[in-house]
Scaffold this active site. Structure first.
Site, PDB file in Angstrom:
ATOM      1  N   ASN A  10       5.583   0.174   1.807  1.00  0.00           N
ATOM      2  CA  ASN A  10       4.462   0.562   0.947  1.00  0.00           C
ATOM      3  C   ASN A  10       4.135   2.028   1.205  1.00  0.00           C
ATOM      4  O   ASN A  10       3.511   2.360   2.208  1.00  0.00           O
ATOM      5  CB  ASN A  10       3.243  -0.322   1.257  1.00  0.00           C
ATOM      6  CG  ASN A  10       2.023   0.071   0.452  1.00  0.00           C
ATOM      7  OD1 ASN A  10       2.081   0.981  -0.393  1.00  0.00           O
ATOM      8  ND2 ASN A  10       0.905  -0.585   0.716  1.00  0.00           N
ATOM      9  N   LYS A  12       2.165   3.905  -0.316  1.00  0.00           N
ATOM     10  CA  LYS A  12       0.759   4.179  -0.622  1.00  0.00           C
ATOM     11  C   LYS A  12       0.627   5.469  -1.447  1.00  0.00           C
ATOM     12  O   LYS A  12       1.517   5.795  -2.245  1.00  0.00           O
ATOM     13  CB  LYS A  12      -0.055   4.220   0.683  1.00  0.00           C
ATOM     14  CG  LYS A  12       0.093   2.914   1.464  1.00  0.00           C
ATOM     15  CD  LYS A  12      -0.891   2.737   2.562  1.00  0.00           C
ATOM     16  CE  LYS A  12      -0.640   1.419   3.273  1.00  0.00           C
ATOM     17  NZ  LYS A  12      -1.623   1.138   4.350  1.00  0.00           N
ATOM     18  N   HIS A  96      -3.826  -5.864  -2.317  1.00  0.00           N
ATOM     19  CA  HIS A  96      -3.798  -5.127  -1.041  1.00  0.00           C
ATOM     20  C   HIS A  96      -5.231  -4.872  -0.554  1.00  0.00           C
ATOM     21  O   HIS A  96      -6.128  -4.583  -1.350  1.00  0.00           O
ATOM     22  CB  HIS A  96      -3.052  -3.803  -1.197  1.00  0.00           C
ATOM     23  CG  HIS A  96      -2.727  -3.174   0.113  1.00  0.00           C
ATOM     24  ND1 HIS A  96      -3.641  -2.465   0.842  1.00  0.00           N
ATOM     25  CD2 HIS A  96      -1.586  -3.167   0.829  1.00  0.00           C
ATOM     26  CE1 HIS A  96      -3.074  -2.039   1.964  1.00  0.00           C
ATOM     27  NE2 HIS A  96      -1.828  -2.457   1.982  1.00  0.00           N
ATOM     28  N   GLU A  98      -6.602  -2.454   0.825  1.00  0.00           N
ATOM     29  CA  GLU A  98      -7.202  -1.156   0.477  1.00  0.00           C
ATOM     30  C   GLU A  98      -7.808  -1.199  -0.926  1.00  0.00           C
ATOM     31  O   GLU A  98      -8.803  -0.532  -1.207  1.00  0.00           O
ATOM     32  CB  GLU A  98      -6.160  -0.049   0.617  1.00  0.00           C
ATOM     33  CG  GLU A  98      -5.859   0.243   2.073  1.00  0.00           C
ATOM     34  CD  GLU A  98      -4.494   0.883   2.329  1.00  0.00           C
ATOM     35  OE1 GLU A  98      -4.173   1.134   3.492  1.00  0.00           O
ATOM     36  OE2 GLU A  98      -3.738   1.111   1.354  1.00  0.00           O
ATOM     37  N   GLU A 180      -1.811  -9.245   6.105  1.00  0.00           N
ATOM     38  CA  GLU A 180      -2.048  -7.888   6.601  1.00  0.00           C
ATOM     39  C   GLU A 180      -3.481  -7.798   7.128  1.00  0.00           C
ATOM     40  O   GLU A 180      -4.430  -7.521   6.372  1.00  0.00           O
ATOM     41  CB  GLU A 180      -1.870  -6.879   5.467  1.00  0.00           C
ATOM     42  CG  GLU A 180      -0.460  -6.826   4.904  1.00  0.00           C
ATOM     43  CD  GLU A 180      -0.191  -5.513   4.193  1.00  0.00           C
ATOM     44  OE1 GLU A 180      -0.913  -5.159   3.248  1.00  0.00           O
ATOM     45  OE2 GLU A 180       0.755  -4.823   4.600  1.00  0.00           O
ATOM     46  N   GLY A 186      -2.964   0.866   9.421  1.00  0.00           N
ATOM     47  CA  GLY A 186      -3.208   2.294   9.624  1.00  0.00           C
ATOM     48  C   GLY A 186      -3.899   2.641  10.925  1.00  0.00           C
ATOM     49  O   GLY A 186      -4.283   3.786  11.149  1.00  0.00           O
ATOM     50  N   SER A 226       0.507  -1.688  10.971  1.00  0.00           N
ATOM     51  CA  SER A 226       1.000  -0.866  12.089  1.00  0.00           C
ATOM     52  C   SER A 226       2.356  -1.291  12.638  1.00  0.00           C
ATOM     53  O   SER A 226       2.629  -1.150  13.833  1.00  0.00           O
ATOM     54  CB  SER A 226      -0.048  -0.830  13.216  1.00  0.00           C
ATOM     55  OG  SER A 226      -1.193  -0.145  12.773  1.00  0.00           O
TER      56      SER A 226
HETATM   57  O1  LIG Z   1      -0.903  -1.453   4.421  1.00  0.00           O
HETATM   58  C1  LIG Z   1       0.151  -1.759   4.939  1.00  0.00           C
HETATM   59  C2  LIG Z   1       0.451  -1.451   6.385  1.00  0.00           C
HETATM   60  O2  LIG Z   1       0.201  -0.085   6.622  1.00  0.00           O
HETATM   61  P1  LIG Z   1       0.563   0.524   8.083  1.00  0.00           P
HETATM   62  O3  LIG Z   1       1.973   0.060   8.411  1.00  0.00           O
HETATM   63  O4  LIG Z   1       0.467   2.004   7.917  1.00  0.00           O
HETATM   64  O5  LIG Z   1      -0.452  -0.051   9.036  1.00  0.00           O
HETATM   65  N1  LIG Z   1       1.092  -2.342   4.222  1.00  0.00           N
HETATM   66  O6  LIG Z   1       0.870  -2.669   2.910  1.00  0.00           O
END
Ligand SMILES: O=C(COP(=O)(O)O)NO
Length: 263
Positions: A10, A12, A96, A98, A180, A186, A226
């Site tokens: 991803n 992002k 997701h 976020e 997740e 992150g 992570s």
């Molecule tokens: O959001 C994430 C994970 O992000 P990280 O690996 O940067 O923690 N995947 O969709």
């Protein structure tokens, strides 16, 4: 039945067209296990989907990072499922954290739109169902916040998020479920293998009870939060961790190391 390992990247909201060309160049030159062992899918920002689709090796898949909940129309700023189908983009990431946290996308999202002429109650679930109905494959994301974990409501939260999807779909063949934990995304604070395995096991049990044994046995439940080239092997060794949805590390060459976990 053996579940093909799944490694998603991803990207992002990152990169320029030059960055994309560099990353795709590294991916195209990488030696990875065969597709029937590891399925690799990368997810660039919308604006780079055609570029990545045109340059990326054919054994890797491409995913959008979101899409609209219905057919296109007067929804400024949105990307329709039909547009992704038109671009031959086979995958989409939905739900997701976020987007759930920053844009208030949730299981229950009350939106009133004159074109929809209705309330869309199960926003994430509706998105998954509509994307599947148009032939897309979906990486559906669930995960709890640190506060929810510390209050002991992890399983209640991820089960509710999964239920909101399950209530809208009958066929799970084209869904990958991504656990997740928000507190791991992150932050560098990756879940321990035991933490990941515990939630994945509970999710598989939920699927068994609510969608049946075949779905529970076949759906890939992947971990995100992570993941990197150093911690992936221990996580991949967990019986119910069927792969990863990698954020930051997917922009680095170590992403290829992560695709090699199962060999
Ligand atoms: O959001 C994430 C994970 O992000 P990280 O690996 O940067 O923690 N995947 O969709």
């Amino acid at each position: 039945m053996a579940r093909t390992f799944f490694v998603g990247g991803n990207w992002k909201c990152n990169g320029t067209s030059d960055d994309v060309k560099k990353i795709v160049g590294v991916l195209n030159g990488a030696e990875v296990p065969p597709e029937d062992v590891v399925e690799v899918v990368v997810s660039p920002p919308y604006v780079f989907l055609p570029l990545v689709k045109s340059l990326l090796r054919s054994d890797f898949g491409v995913a959008a990072q979101n899409c609209w909940v219905r057919k296109g129309g007067a929804f400024t700023g949105e990307i329709s499922v039909e547009m992704l189908v038109n671009l031959n983009i086979p995958w989409v990431i939905l739900g997701h954290s976020e987007r759930r946290l920053l844009l208030n996308e949730s299981n229950e999202c009350y939106i009133w739109n004159i074109q929809l002429l209705c309330f869309s109650l199960q926003f994430v679930g509706d998105k998954v169902a509509y994307a599947l109905s148009q032939g897309l494959k979906v990486i559906a994301c669930v995960g709890e916040t640190l506060e929810q974990r510390e209050s002991g409501s992890t399983m209640a939260v991820v089960a509710a998020q999964t239920k909101a999807i399950a209530e809208r779909v009958l066929n799970w063949d084209n869904i990958v479920l991504a656990y997740e934990p928000v507190w791991a995304i992150g932050t560098g604070k990756v879940a321990t293998p035991a933490q990941a395995q515990e939630v994945h096991t509970e999710l598989r049990k939920w699927l068994h009870e609510n969608t049946g044994p075949e779905v529970a046995a076949s759906v890939r439940i992947i971990y995100g939060g992570s993941v990197n080239g150093k911690n992936c092997k221990e996580l991949a060794a967990q019986p119910d961790v069927d792969g990863f949805l990698v954020g930051g590390a997917s922009l680095k060459p170590e992403f290829i190391d992560i695709t090699r976990d199962r060999i």
